[in-house]
Design a protein around this motif. Structure first.
Motif, PDB file in Angstrom:
ATOM      1  N   LEU A 177       0.777  -1.286   0.071  1.00 14.39           N
ATOM      2  CA  LEU A 177      -0.142   0.137   0.113  1.00 14.39           C
ATOM      3  C   LEU A 177       1.013   0.900   0.114  1.00 14.39           C
ATOM      4  N   PRO A 178       0.533   2.264  -0.835  1.00 16.61           N
ATOM      5  CA  PRO A 178       1.341   3.556  -0.585  1.00 16.61           C
ATOM      6  C   PRO A 178       1.645   3.921   0.710  1.00 16.61           C
ATOM      7  N   LEU A 179       2.761   4.518   0.693  1.00 17.71           N
ATOM      8  CA  LEU A 179       3.301   5.173   1.739  1.00 17.71           C
ATOM      9  C   LEU A 179       2.622   6.131   2.492  1.00 17.71           C
ATOM     10  N   GLY A 180       2.235   6.199   3.633  1.00 16.44           N
ATOM     11  CA  GLY A 180       1.529   7.341   4.349  1.00 16.44           C
ATOM     12  C   GLY A 180       0.140   7.192   4.413  1.00 16.44           C
ATOM     13  N   THR A 181      -0.487   5.903   4.034  1.00 14.66           N
ATOM     14  CA  THR A 181      -1.833   5.341   4.147  1.00 14.66           C
ATOM     15  C   THR A 181      -2.179   4.694   5.353  1.00 14.66           C
ATOM     16  N   ASN A 182      -1.108   4.395   6.249  1.00 18.10           N
ATOM     17  CA  ASN A 182      -1.426   3.497   7.668  1.00 18.10           C
ATOM     18  C   ASN A 182      -0.542   3.984   8.697  1.00 18.10           C
ATOM     19  N   GLY A 183      -0.507   5.355   9.129  1.00 18.49           N
ATOM     20  CA  GLY A 183       0.008   5.884  10.362  1.00 18.49           C
ATOM     21  C   GLY A 183       1.537   5.563  10.472  1.00 18.49           C
ATOM     22  N   LYS A 184       1.930   5.705  11.623  1.00 16.16           N
ATOM     23  CA  LYS A 184       3.585   5.969  11.727  1.00 16.16           C
ATOM     24  C   LYS A 184       3.937   4.966  12.883  1.00 16.16           C
ATOM     25  N   GLY A 185       5.136   4.370  12.592  1.00 14.02           N
ATOM     26  CA  GLY A 185       5.603   3.379  13.498  1.00 14.02           C
ATOM     27  C   GLY A 185       6.980   3.814  13.949  1.00 14.02           C
ATOM     28  N   MET A 186       7.426   3.555  15.064  1.00 18.55           N
ATOM     29  CA  MET A 186       8.774   3.578  15.574  1.00 18.55           C
ATOM     30  C   MET A 186       9.589   2.316  15.763  1.00 18.55           C
ATOM     31  N   THR A 187      10.466   2.288  14.828  1.00 17.80           N
ATOM     32  CA  THR A 187      11.230   0.986  14.523  1.00 17.80           C
ATOM     33  C   THR A 187      12.342   0.806  15.300  1.00 17.80           C
ATOM     34  N   LEU A 188      12.707  -0.483  15.994  1.00 15.72           N
ATOM     35  CA  LEU A 188      13.976  -0.649  16.790  1.00 15.72           C
ATOM     36  C   LEU A 188      14.949  -1.018  15.776  1.00 15.72           C
ATOM     37  N   LEU A 189      15.735  -0.403  15.072  1.00 18.73           N
ATOM     38  CA  LEU A 189      16.618  -0.651  14.182  1.00 18.73           C
ATOM     39  C   LEU A 189      17.956  -0.960  14.716  1.00 18.73           C
ATOM     40  N   ARG A 271      13.562  -4.570  27.809  1.00 22.74           N
ATOM     41  CA  ARG A 271      12.538  -3.807  28.465  1.00 22.74           C
ATOM     42  C   ARG A 271      12.927  -2.185  28.335  1.00 22.74           C
ATOM     43  N   PHE A 272      13.896  -2.143  28.871  1.00 25.35           N
ATOM     44  CA  PHE A 272      14.375  -0.670  28.560  1.00 25.35           C
ATOM     45  C   PHE A 272      14.460  -0.177  27.228  1.00 25.35           C
ATOM     46  N   MET A 273      14.808  -0.857  26.464  1.00 28.32           N
ATOM     47  CA  MET A 273      15.005  -0.506  25.157  1.00 28.32           C
ATOM     48  C   MET A 273      13.499   0.014  24.477  1.00 28.32           C
ATOM     49  N   MET A 274      12.587  -0.930  24.981  1.00 24.97           N
ATOM     50  CA  MET A 274      11.248  -0.997  24.489  1.00 24.97           C
ATOM     51  C   MET A 274      10.439   0.350  25.164  1.00 24.97           C
ATOM     52  N   ARG A 275      10.948   0.588  26.514  1.00 25.83           N
ATOM     53  CA  ARG A 275      10.318   1.775  26.946  1.00 25.83           C
ATOM     54  C   ARG A 275      10.852   3.124  26.516  1.00 25.83           C
ATOM     55  N   ILE A 276      11.943   2.978  26.338  1.00 22.13           N
ATOM     56  CA  ILE A 276      12.473   4.471  25.601  1.00 22.13           C
ATOM     57  C   ILE A 276      11.968   4.480  24.149  1.00 22.13           C
ATOM     58  N   ALA A 277      11.837   3.417  23.418  1.00 25.16           N
ATOM     59  CA  ALA A 277      11.263   3.525  21.993  1.00 25.16           C
ATOM     60  C   ALA A 277       9.933   4.155  21.976  1.00 25.16           C
ATOM     61  N   GLU A 278       9.282   3.781  23.168  1.00 24.65           N
ATOM     62  CA  GLU A 278       7.935   3.978  23.242  1.00 24.65           C
ATOM     63  C   GLU A 278       7.683   5.370  23.684  1.00 24.65           C
ATOM     64  N   ARG A 279       8.458   5.784  24.582  1.00 26.41           N
ATOM     65  CA  ARG A 279       8.578   7.402  24.792  1.00 26.41           C
ATOM     66  C   ARG A 279       8.733   8.349  23.759  1.00 26.41           C
ATOM     67  N   LEU A 280       9.913   7.630  23.043  1.00 24.98           N
ATOM     68  CA  LEU A 280       9.944   8.445  21.624  1.00 24.98           C
ATOM     69  C   LEU A 280       8.955   8.387  20.590  1.00 24.98           C
ATOM     70  N   ALA A 281       8.194   7.408  20.572  1.00 26.06           N
ATOM     71  CA  ALA A 281       7.198   7.117  19.785  1.00 26.06           C
ATOM     72  C   ALA A 281       6.154   8.324  20.156  1.00 26.06           C
ATOM     73  N   LYS A 282       5.808   8.163  21.259  1.00 26.51           N
ATOM     74  CA  LYS A 282       4.850   9.095  21.746  1.00 26.51           C
ATOM     75  C   LYS A 282       5.255  10.756  21.357  1.00 26.51           C
ATOM     76  N   ASP A 283       6.283  11.073  21.610  1.00 33.09           N
ATOM     77  CA  ASP A 283       6.881  12.440  21.166  1.00 33.09           C
ATOM     78  C   ASP A 283       6.844  12.592  19.744  1.00 33.09           C
TER      79      ASP A 283
END
Ligand code: ATP
Ligand code: MG
Length: 395
Positions: A177-189, A271-283
């Protein structure tokens, strides 16, 4: 006739199925194609009768344009085509011209015509168009023979209202599906094989990407981070420019190593990685997290470990690779062009304090008890505050 432009017919895959949303998805798709072709002068992209037509100056490199279009999510297939007026005579002439080129360029010896009449008012019916154009080609190209079972060239004739199109290949796109049609995700790369593929898969479903990478400098090197930036940039060729948040996890790792049981190190770090990622995601307006986790692959990805990891955040965690086999993930990495970079041997923050015997079946109560010895909130906030943000551009 002297041709002045290349024509490419671009078909939307699933986009065509989206009912009421169809115009929206098609518009998004056209925008993406335009964006990727911006680097070429003399290209136009237009929607017409349920298809997308890309026209490019004849002096531009046809293959380079096909390569760009095929990177756009939502594209099912691409056909380089030629066009002509919708009269039997003009179609016959164009078909001969097209096949002459096919003989010259690819040594085609046999062919079959597949005709389709999108304009039902056209006076000749599809099977008759096929027969008559076939006859015209035989007459115009004496070396050719018809082979209805295994033709060297399957010649498509698409008759539309004023203009008809002739083409041979359908070059497969990735679909999606075209980019931008389904929200935005924070990926742990990470710098590994999996997370770039996972990111690509979510972007393919239309999700915009923002990314976070954790390192343990100076235990991990500057070169290790450059590798991640290179991977990110490869992913960006598909999902567009995005921001990479870079975070030093070392202060947290040191606290864990000092205060918690050794065998729990990995799961606590995760678990720390996930929580930090979640914080960044919300921001940053992301509503989901994305990881390259894969069931059973390592100690931290057993069913039990994933439950404990999940419990650290409230945001949904997308794990598109969860049920894939490693060989299939590796094939995908090859296909999208990240594999060679991923296998470069640089250290990762996860391997810095690797316990000898990591727990494979962690219990949430025990993990929570271990975490109670740390000032988690302060550690997370300090990590977020120390982030470096890098803009990643497509390669
Ligand atoms: P990958 O090949 O993606 O590194 P992996 O099989 O090595 O995955 P882990 O190292 O356990 O598995 O990591 C699982 C997932 O956690 C990764 O796919 C990635 O999403 C995330 N992750 C791991 N390390 C990092 C890191 N240093 N920075 C950001 N995310 C990470
Ligand atoms: Mg890894």
């Amino acid at each position: 006739m002297e041709r002045t432009e290349h024509i490419f017919i671009v078909r939307c895959g699933e986009v065509a199925l989206k009912g009421m949303n169809k115009p929206y998805f098609e518009r998004m798709l056209v925008e993406r194609i335009k964006k990727l072709l911006r680097k070429f002068d003399g290209v136009s992209v237009k929607r017409h009768e349920g298809l997308i037509f890309v026209r490019a100056d004849i002096n531009l490199d046809k293959q380079a344009i096909i390569k760009e279009i095929s990177k756009v999510f939502g594209v099912a297939s691409i056909s380089p085509a030629i066009e002509c007026d919708s009269t039997m005579e003009a179609i016959g002439e164009a078909a001969v011209e097209y096949m002459m080129e096919a003989i010259e360029e690819r040594g085609v010896k046999t062919f079959k015509v597949e005709a389709k009449r999108a304009d039902k008012t056209f006076p000749v019916k599809s099977p008759d168009i096929g027969r008559r154009i076939g006859a015209a080609v035989l007459k115009g190209c004496k070396v050719l023979k018809v082979d209805v079972h295994h033709p060297d060239c399957l010649l498509f004739v698409d008759v539309r209202k004023d203009t008809s199109y002739i083409y041979q290949d359908k070059i497969a796109g990735f679909g999606g599906l075209p980019l931008g049609t389904n929200g935005k995700g924070m990926t742990l790369l990470s710098g590994g094989i999996d997370s770039p593929v996972a990111t690509w898969m979510m972007a393919k479903r239309g999700m915009l990407i923002e990314a976070v990478h954790f390192h343990s400098y100076p235990y991990t090197s500057q070169r290790a981070q450059e590798k991640v930036e290179e991977l990110a940039s490869q992913v960006a060729t598909y999902c567009g420019r995005f921001k990479l948040h870079v975070i030093n996890l070392l202060p947290i790792q040191e606290q864990i190593v000092t205060n918690c049981p050794e065998e729990e190190t990995t799961i606590l770090v995760r678990r720390f990685m996930m929580r930090i990622a979640e914080r960044l995601a919300k921001d940053t307006g992301c509503t989901m997290l994305i990881t390259g986790e894969n069931l059973g692959q390592v100690a931290s990805q057993t069913a039990e470990a994933l439950v404990v990891t999940d419990a650290s955040v409230s945001m949904p965690v997308m794990r598109p690779l969860i049920a894939m086999d490693k060989v299939d993930i590796m094939d995908k990495a090859q296909e999208i062009g990240t594999f060679e970079t991923s296998i470069q041997p640089y250290e990762d923050c996860c391997t810095v304090f690797l316990p000898k015997h990591p727990v494979t079946k962690p219990k949430l109560e025990k993990i929570l008890h271990s975490e109670s010895k740390l000032d988690c909130e302060a550690l997370i906030q300090a990590a977020v505050d120390s982030q470096e943000i890098i803009t990643i551009y497509p390669q």
